[in-house]
Write an enzyme that holds these catalytic residues in place. Structure first.
Site, PDB file in Angstrom:
ATOM      1  N   GLU A  81       0.586   1.256   5.363  1.00 46.28           N
ATOM      2  CA  GLU A  81       1.032   0.456   6.488  1.00 46.28           C
ATOM      3  C   GLU A  81       1.348  -0.932   5.931  1.00 46.28           C
ATOM      4  O   GLU A  81       0.501  -1.507   5.234  1.00 46.28           O
ATOM      5  CB  GLU A  81      -0.098   0.372   7.530  1.00 46.28           C
ATOM      6  N   ARG A 316     -12.403   8.040  -0.838  1.00 50.76           N
ATOM      7  CA  ARG A 316     -11.746   6.792  -1.182  1.00 50.76           C
ATOM      8  C   ARG A 316     -12.455   6.122  -2.349  1.00 50.76           C
ATOM      9  O   ARG A 316     -13.612   6.417  -2.644  1.00 50.76           O
ATOM     10  CB  ARG A 316     -11.679   5.860   0.020  1.00 50.76           C
ATOM     11  N   LYS A 326      -8.126  -4.220   3.637  1.00 54.15           N
ATOM     12  CA  LYS A 326      -7.098  -5.237   3.857  1.00 54.15           C
ATOM     13  C   LYS A 326      -7.601  -6.327   4.784  1.00 54.15           C
ATOM     14  O   LYS A 326      -7.305  -7.494   4.580  1.00 54.15           O
ATOM     15  CB  LYS A 326      -5.832  -4.579   4.419  1.00 54.15           C
TER      16      LYS A 326
END
Ligand code: ATP
Ligand code: MG
Length: 620
Positions: A81, A316, A326
């Site tokens: 994104e 992850r 982020k």
């Protein structure tokens, strides 16, 4: 390959260097530690992907089926994104997705998941593209340029939503956001059907069209998928597909005032692009039934090509001493804890680049940590070791004196200088030697002299001999101090017949070895010494002895001494160093010429990583 240190619920994986033998190739290592390699191999062996047709560009079923067989053995995608800069966690995903495609003759698409108009910016798109390219990957496959934006699919997504409404799989809900939340139920209680759930399809269709036409305010209506309000999986309790947002989008401008949600967009985008393996992190595992449900309904309705993509989850990347989110990285920049996104202390790819970390180092790291479904916390030193391993091979050697003090060779003629030869790379003799000038006045490291030497000190102190690397053996004769008692100059005499590389030079047996630069031939340089940005291994982690779930503020875990800037003396030739070149400064570590601040005659170096070990051992 890994040593696991049990530590409460997490496993810290610290570095155990894999044994490098002739048969132990990187490919083999990757195969053994990446379960998705086996998944792909098995799928290929079963011919799972062989019957897919592909028109050469994303599109619905009819378009794809009219095309030839897909020339790509598999298709993966990297779908960020564009709401921030890429971090080290993304590097794992990039190496995985692009790496699998590379390995199996497939294509990996670069796709921006840009359906949220309010948080996305072109600046992030540009930086993400630059970082993926920097890591050495591309999205060109044969004559296809596979760079896509989910926002390019808005027309398809809208048309598919209408089809779902017509088929009774979606409805327009008039409940408020609060009501929807309340009626969703809990993990132990089923949800409650919306009073609008069974409204006629024609009514929903009319409302949906009017939502698109801009007749309603933000939040007043939503489109929901009609699945199962009693499902044990909350994601299947009539998830939202579209919401109203009168907001400007960075690519589509004001064309739309309704925007599709992530779960609605993602699987459809994968299908439009003929993706075979939709790889994501484990938190999306519980979304997989929704992913499949939606794709299956749209395939039944003739919208999407088959066979459908399959979602696979992996764990992850978690790394000690950094934050990989982020949201937190944005906070560090916004609150001024770091200078910018590309501050060399940031765990972003732009930061890493500026710090001198290398693409090859990241690929090695990705290969070494592997891909699995179990949660682990990787020790930061694993990443640092990968950078060292790459740089040890890649970086030429140079000399820098970081904390200079003057050394005067009293029996060396004034105004005279002579050439010594230093190898550019001890492991690559083909890179030759460079000339360095020796003279009466030299810069040496302050720590290489001691007035009162501690036990075991082998460098300069009165009466002791050391070799000036690539030069002469000298004997220290004393020092001079200023009024405050600080040593300002060290004195020594040299032995004329001890020059490195000349016959008989090795009859001098000395324990100490010092590096130096001729004062008249040196260049001053700004050197930035970076340390860890956080002082704790788990920034913002659990507080000891506190109720479950309480955590520290990660900002409180910042290391106040993560940067120091010094004035060093470096070899004169580094005065016009090319930005972004990395060197090993002998004995000190790896240093990169800053991409932006290095100017002709004014070099600025960032410390990438220290040497693994001390002088005379690793990397020498
Ligand atoms: P963040 O939580 O930092 O905002 P994100 O997952 O929201 O990250 P996206 O832009 O959606 O960021 O991520 C793009 C891709 O990168 C996704 O496929 C995601 O799974 C992957 N990714 C993100 N963080 C990690 C990580 N720490 N380890 C591995 N892959 C990651
Ligand atoms: Mg995200």
């Amino acid at each position: 390959m890994h040593r696991n240190i049990a530590n409460s619920s997490d496993t810290i994986v610290s570095h155990a260097k894999p044994a490098a033998t002739a048969t132990d190739t990187p490919e083999k290592n990757a195969a053994s530690s990446n379960f998705l390699v086996q998944v792909v191999e098995q799928g290929l062996a079963e011919g799972k992907y062989a019957s897919r047709h592909w028109s050469g560009k994303p599109g619905p079923a009819a378009q794809q089926q009219a095309g030839p067989l897909d020339p790509a053995a598999i298709r993966t995608r990297f779908p960020p994104e564009p709401n921030g800069y890429l971090h080290f966690g993304h590097a794992k995903s990039i190496c995985l997705n692009f790496g699998l495609a590379e390995r199996f003759g497939g294509a990996c698409h670069m796709r921006f998941d840009d359906t949220n108009p309010t948080k996305e910016e072109q600046e992030y798109v540009d930086s993400i593209i630059e970082s993926v390219k920097w890591l050495g990957y591309g999205w060109q496959f044969q004559n296809e340029n596979n760079l896509y934006f989910a926002s390019d699919y808005f027309d398809f997504l809208y048309a598919f939503a209408e089809k779902l409404i017509e088929a009774g799989h979606a409805y327009v809900d008039e409940q408020s956001a609060d009501e929807i939340r309340q009626n969703r139920g809990t993990l132990t209680q089923p949800g409650t059907n919306s009073p609008w759930r069974d409204r006629p399809a024609a009514e929903s269709l009319d409302l949906f069209r009017r939502m698109k036409a801009g007749e309603f305010a933000d939040g007043s209506l939503v489109l929901r998928l009609k699945i199962d309000m009693a499902s044990g999986n909350i994601n299947l309790r009539d998830p939202l597909a579209y919401r109203i947002r009168h907001a400007h989008h960075h690519r589509t401008g004001d064309a739309w005032c309704i925007y599709p949600l992530y779960d609605f967009t993602h699987g459809v985008s994968d299908s439009l692009e003929n993706i075979t393996h939709s790889i994501c992190t484990l938190e999306f595992e519980s979304h997989r039934p929704l992913y499949d449900w939606l794709n299956e309904r749209l395939a039944e309705l003739g919208c999407l090509n088959t066979p459908l993509p399959q979602q696979y989850e992996f764990s992850r990347l978690n790394l000690t001493y950094v934050v990989l989110s982020k949201r937190k990285l944005i906070q560090l920049v916004d609150e001024g804890h770091v200078q910018a996104w590309d501050d060399p202390r940031m765990p972003t790819l732009v930061g890493a680049r500026r710090r001198g970390y290398t693409p090859a180092g990241f690929r090695l790291f990705a290969e070494r940590i592997g891909v699995s479904r179990s949660d682990s916390l990787i020790d930061y030193t694993v990443l640092e070791d990968c950078m060292r391993e790459d740089l040890n091979i890649a970086a030429e050697r140079r000399i820098a004196v970081l904390d200079p003090i003057k050394l005067v060779i009293t029996n060396y003629p004034e105004g005279h200088s002579e050439t010594c030869h230093a190898p550019n790379h001890p492991l690559k003799p083909e890179l030759g030697k460079r000339e360095v000038q020796f003279s009466r006045e030299l810069w040496i490291e302050r720590e290489d002299f001691a007035e009162a030497p501690p036990k075991g000190f082998h460098r300069l102190y009165q009466g002791n001999k050391v070799r000036l690397r690539y030069g002469y053996v000298i004997e220290c004769t004393g020092c001079e101090k200023d009024a405050a008692g600080k040593v300002t100059t060290v004195y020594a005499t040299y032995f004329e017949d001890s020059k490195s590389g000349t016959p008989g030079a090795d009859t001098y047996k000395v324990k100490g070895n010092s590096h130096w630069i001729s004062v008249g031939h040196a260049c001053a340089a700004e050197v930035r010494l970076y340390d860890r940005l956080f002082k704790r291994a788990n920034p913002g982690g659990k507080l000891p002895d506190t109720p479950e779930g309480e955590t520290r503020d990660f900002i409180d875990d910042l290391n106040p001494d993560s940067i120091s800037t010094i004035r060093a003396q470096v070899e004169g030739s580094l005065g016009d160093v090319t930005a972004e070149t990395v060197f090993q400064f002998e004995r000190h570590g790896y240093f990169v010429a800053d991409r932006f601040d290095t100017k002709p005659g004014n070099p600025v170096f960032n410390r990438t990583v220290t040497l693994r070990d001390s002088w005379g051992k690793a990397g020498q």
